[in-house]
Design a protein around this motif. Structure first.
Motif, mmCIF file in Angstrom:
data_model
loop_
_atom_site.group_PDB
_atom_site.id
_atom_site.type_symbol
_atom_site.label_atom_id
_atom_site.label_comp_id
_atom_site.label_asym_id
_atom_site.label_seq_id
_atom_site.Cartn_x
_atom_site.Cartn_y
_atom_site.Cartn_z
ATOM 1 N N ARG A 17 0.905 -1.127 -0.002
ATOM 2 C CA ARG A 17 -0.091 -0.100 0.020
ATOM 3 C C ARG A 17 0.867 1.052 -0.153
ATOM 4 O O ARG A 17 1.986 1.244 0.544
ATOM 5 C CB ARG A 17 -1.036 0.051 1.354
ATOM 6 N N LEU A 18 0.340 2.369 -0.654
ATOM 7 C CA LEU A 18 1.143 3.605 -0.887
ATOM 8 C C LEU A 18 1.000 4.686 -0.152
ATOM 9 O O LEU A 18 -0.429 4.753 0.546
ATOM 10 C CB LEU A 18 1.108 3.966 -2.428
ATOM 11 N N THR A 19 1.529 5.490 0.291
ATOM 12 C CA THR A 19 1.203 6.911 0.985
ATOM 13 C C THR A 19 0.961 7.761 -0.133
ATOM 14 O O THR A 19 1.447 7.755 -1.234
ATOM 15 C CB THR A 19 2.568 7.118 1.842
ATOM 16 N N PRO A 20 0.412 8.840 0.085
ATOM 17 C CA PRO A 20 -0.216 9.383 1.391
ATOM 18 C C PRO A 20 -1.414 8.532 1.978
ATOM 19 O O PRO A 20 -1.908 8.896 2.815
ATOM 20 C CB PRO A 20 -0.201 10.807 1.341
ATOM 21 N N GLU A 21 -2.091 7.916 0.892
ATOM 22 C CA GLU A 21 -3.256 7.233 1.207
ATOM 23 C C GLU A 21 -3.262 6.252 2.499
ATOM 24 O O GLU A 21 -4.303 6.161 3.308
ATOM 25 C CB GLU A 21 -3.943 6.289 0.265
ATOM 26 N N HIS A 22 -2.061 5.526 2.530
ATOM 27 C CA HIS A 22 -1.682 4.488 3.630
ATOM 28 C C HIS A 22 -0.583 4.695 4.423
ATOM 29 O O HIS A 22 0.471 4.195 3.799
ATOM 30 C CB HIS A 22 -1.956 3.180 3.152
ATOM 31 N N PRO A 23 -0.411 5.438 5.395
ATOM 32 C CA PRO A 23 0.898 5.858 6.024
ATOM 33 C C PRO A 23 1.225 4.586 6.764
ATOM 34 O O PRO A 23 0.492 3.890 7.009
ATOM 35 C CB PRO A 23 0.412 6.922 6.815
ATOM 36 N N HIS A 24 2.398 4.665 7.456
ATOM 37 C CA HIS A 24 2.999 3.650 8.532
ATOM 38 C C HIS A 24 1.889 3.331 9.501
ATOM 39 O O HIS A 24 1.234 4.272 10.025
ATOM 40 C CB HIS A 24 4.288 4.259 8.898
ATOM 41 N N PRO A 25 1.881 2.211 9.820
ATOM 42 C CA PRO A 25 2.540 1.117 9.376
ATOM 43 C C PRO A 25 2.272 0.081 8.179
ATOM 44 O O PRO A 25 2.797 -1.238 8.077
ATOM 45 C CB PRO A 25 2.633 0.014 10.672
ATOM 46 N N ALA A 26 1.243 0.604 7.225
ATOM 47 C CA ALA A 26 0.871 -0.246 6.429
ATOM 48 C C ALA A 26 1.773 -0.973 5.546
ATOM 49 O O ALA A 26 1.594 -2.286 5.211
ATOM 50 C CB ALA A 26 -0.238 0.653 5.302
ATOM 51 N N GLN A 27 2.794 -0.289 5.203
ATOM 52 C CA GLN A 27 3.794 -1.070 4.339
ATOM 53 C C GLN A 27 4.574 -2.185 5.138
ATOM 54 O O GLN A 27 4.870 -3.105 4.361
ATOM 55 C CB GLN A 27 4.847 0.129 3.605
ATOM 56 N N GLN A 28 4.979 -1.922 6.215
ATOM 57 C CA GLN A 28 5.753 -2.933 7.035
ATOM 58 C C GLN A 28 4.754 -4.292 7.172
ATOM 59 O O GLN A 28 5.251 -5.294 7.309
ATOM 60 C CB GLN A 28 6.115 -2.341 8.243
ATOM 61 N N ASP A 29 3.645 -3.614 7.623
ATOM 62 C CA ASP A 29 2.427 -4.894 7.656
ATOM 63 C C ASP A 29 2.385 -5.689 6.629
ATOM 64 O O ASP A 29 2.429 -7.039 6.535
ATOM 65 C CB ASP A 29 1.184 -4.311 8.105
ATOM 66 N N ASP A 30 2.430 -5.111 5.253
ATOM 67 C CA ASP A 30 2.337 -5.846 4.024
ATOM 68 C C ASP A 30 3.349 -6.563 3.930
ATOM 69 O O ASP A 30 3.384 -7.770 3.071
ATOM 70 C CB ASP A 30 1.949 -4.782 2.904
ATOM 71 N N ALA A 31 4.691 -6.269 3.925
ATOM 72 C CA ALA A 31 5.820 -6.783 3.845
ATOM 73 C C ALA A 31 6.143 -8.044 4.869
ATOM 74 O O ALA A 31 6.521 -9.233 4.429
ATOM 75 C CB ALA A 31 7.365 -5.809 4.044
ATOM 76 N N VAL A 32 5.649 -7.840 5.976
ATOM 77 C CA VAL A 32 5.729 -8.942 6.820
ATOM 78 C C VAL A 32 4.753 -10.158 6.553
ATOM 79 O O VAL A 32 5.039 -11.343 6.495
ATOM 80 C CB VAL A 32 5.779 -8.430 8.475
ATOM 81 N N GLN A 33 3.668 -9.701 6.084
ATOM 82 C CA GLN A 33 2.642 -10.497 5.672
ATOM 83 C C GLN A 33 3.135 -11.495 4.414
ATOM 84 O O GLN A 33 2.948 -12.684 4.530
ATOM 85 C CB GLN A 33 1.116 -10.027 5.163
ATOM 86 N N ALA A 34 3.903 -10.711 3.698
ATOM 87 C CA ALA A 34 4.311 -11.455 2.224
ATOM 88 C C ALA A 34 5.322 -12.338 2.762
ATOM 89 O O ALA A 34 5.497 -13.617 2.211
ATOM 90 C CB ALA A 34 4.966 -10.484 1.380
ATOM 91 N N TYR A 35 6.259 -11.962 3.854
ATOM 92 C CA TYR A 35 7.541 -13.013 4.263
ATOM 93 C C TYR A 35 6.852 -14.058 4.856
ATOM 94 O O TYR A 35 7.260 -15.266 4.469
ATOM 95 C CB TYR A 35 8.333 -12.374 5.176
#
Length: 365
Positions: free
Chosen positions: A147-165
């Motif tokens: 998910r991209l900013t500014p629509e989805h700020p932190h921690p959306a990106q880290q949550d997505d990354a850990v989910q993928a891992y």
């Protein structure tokens, strides 16, 4: 042969074409009187660098982020088009993203890759760069569409990354089969994901590859603004990206910056940077800090190069060197030697007490 792609609205396309034409004329005129931007640059690299700088600057002046993204995508170049890589969108059961599967994939690793773009852009040119990586590394890549900013700020990106891992582990991949990678903001995400993975009690991957990584969301180093005249991205943009990443949350730069994290007990880190990019000082600071904390880290710097010079493939000797070194780093995890590239004198860093703890300034071939 490199290829130019035009798409989107006529107004965006027309402006982009005029910008490319004006940039080309300016570069050729200055070179005719012996005034290149940097003497080590090729003509095509100089044109591309200055063109993309103008494109980013105009995109940042537009009214909303959707228009900014559309404008930036209206004209872009592909260094090596039509590579034999199959691109497949993820299924409904998978994290959102794309699989990049080269024709002759080495089954040793799967690369979980995070694209750049300041967390606010996922440029069309990025997917072509990931295709180039898959082909050159001969490795299957899952490129996360976080998910991209500014629509989805932190921690959306880290949550997505850990989910993928977690997803890759759940599919039967062993940690030693997985490599994390990313460029720019994606390099930031790769480094932060290593920390989050450790905090979650998950095993570390085999290696992390960080290409021109953003290591501090605040102000750090003279190059952040001092190299504006060279780079395609500009210092003010990094601060805007940092604001968008924080959103309305109570986050500090220290909380969101890899350089301020506990970097102990992470996977080995291989970092590449350009000596003329705005982030090079903070990248060097991060390498020093990682080494101070005991991390296994190697940083290679190409002195005349800018942010994400890797995307030029075979059209630029330095890019070709960098891609070859990435492949060597992945093979190093399987016990093969990671031979040093031809190098100039060592920079101020003296990482001499470990197998891959060093900084090298790399000469073009």
């Amino acid at each position: 042969m490199p290829k130019i792609i035009l798409q989107g609205s006529w107004s965006h396309r027309c402006r982009s074409v005029l910008t490319l034409w004006a940039t080309t004329v300016d570069v050729l005129a200055r070179r005719a009187i012996g005034r290149p931007q940097v003497h080590g640059w090729t003509i095509s690299f100089e044109i591309a660098t200055l063109f993309y700088r103008k494109q980013f600057n105009h995109a940042f002046r537009l009214d909303n982020i959707a228009q900014s993204r559309a404008y930036f995508d209206s004209l872009y170049t592909i260094a090596e088009p039509d590579l034999p890589v199959r691109v497949q969108a993820s299924t409904a059961q998978e994290p959102r993203g794309h699989w990049f599967i080269p024709e002759h994939a080495d089954k040793t690793h799967t690369l979980l890759y995070f694209h750049g773009g300041g967390y606010a852009f996922y440029p069309a040119v990025s997917q072509h760069f990931i295709r180039l990586l898959a082909h050159r590394l001969q490795t299957t890549i899952f490129a996360l569409d976080y998910r991209l900013t500014p629509e989805h700020p932190h921690p959306a990106q880290q949550d997505d990354a850990v989910q993928a891992y977690r997803y890759l582990l759940a599919q039967g991949l062993r940690p030693q089969d997985i490599v994390l990678g990313g460029d720019s903001a994606g390099g930031h995400l790769a480094l932060m994901t290593l920390v989050r993975v450790r905090q979650a009690g998950l095993p570390q991957p085999a290696l992390a590859l960080a290409l021109s990584p953003w290591t501090d969301t605040g102000r750090r180093g003279a190059s952040q603004f001092g190299h504006d005249r060279y780079d395609m991205v500009q210092g003010y943009q990094t601060l805007r990206y940092g604001q968008w990443l924080k959103g309305e949350g109570p986050w500090s730069d220290a909380q969101l910056s890899p350089i301020a994290q506990d970097l102990r007990h992470l996977a080995p880190l291989y970092i590449q940077a350009g000596g003329k990019e705005i982030l090079v000082d903070m990248i060097r600071d991060f390498a020093r800090e990682a080494h101070r904390q005991g991390a296994q880290v190697r940083l290679d710097v190409w002195p005349d190069m800018t942010h994400e010079f890797h995307a030029y493939g075979r059209t630029l000797p330095q890019s070709e060197q960098a891609l070859t070194a990435l492949r060597s780093a992945m093979r190093w995890t399987q016990g093969e030697s990671f031979e040093p590239l031809e190098e100039t004198e060592r920079d101020a860093l003296d990482f001499s007490d470990g197998k891959v703890q060093s900084e090298r300034l790399i000469k073009p071939v």
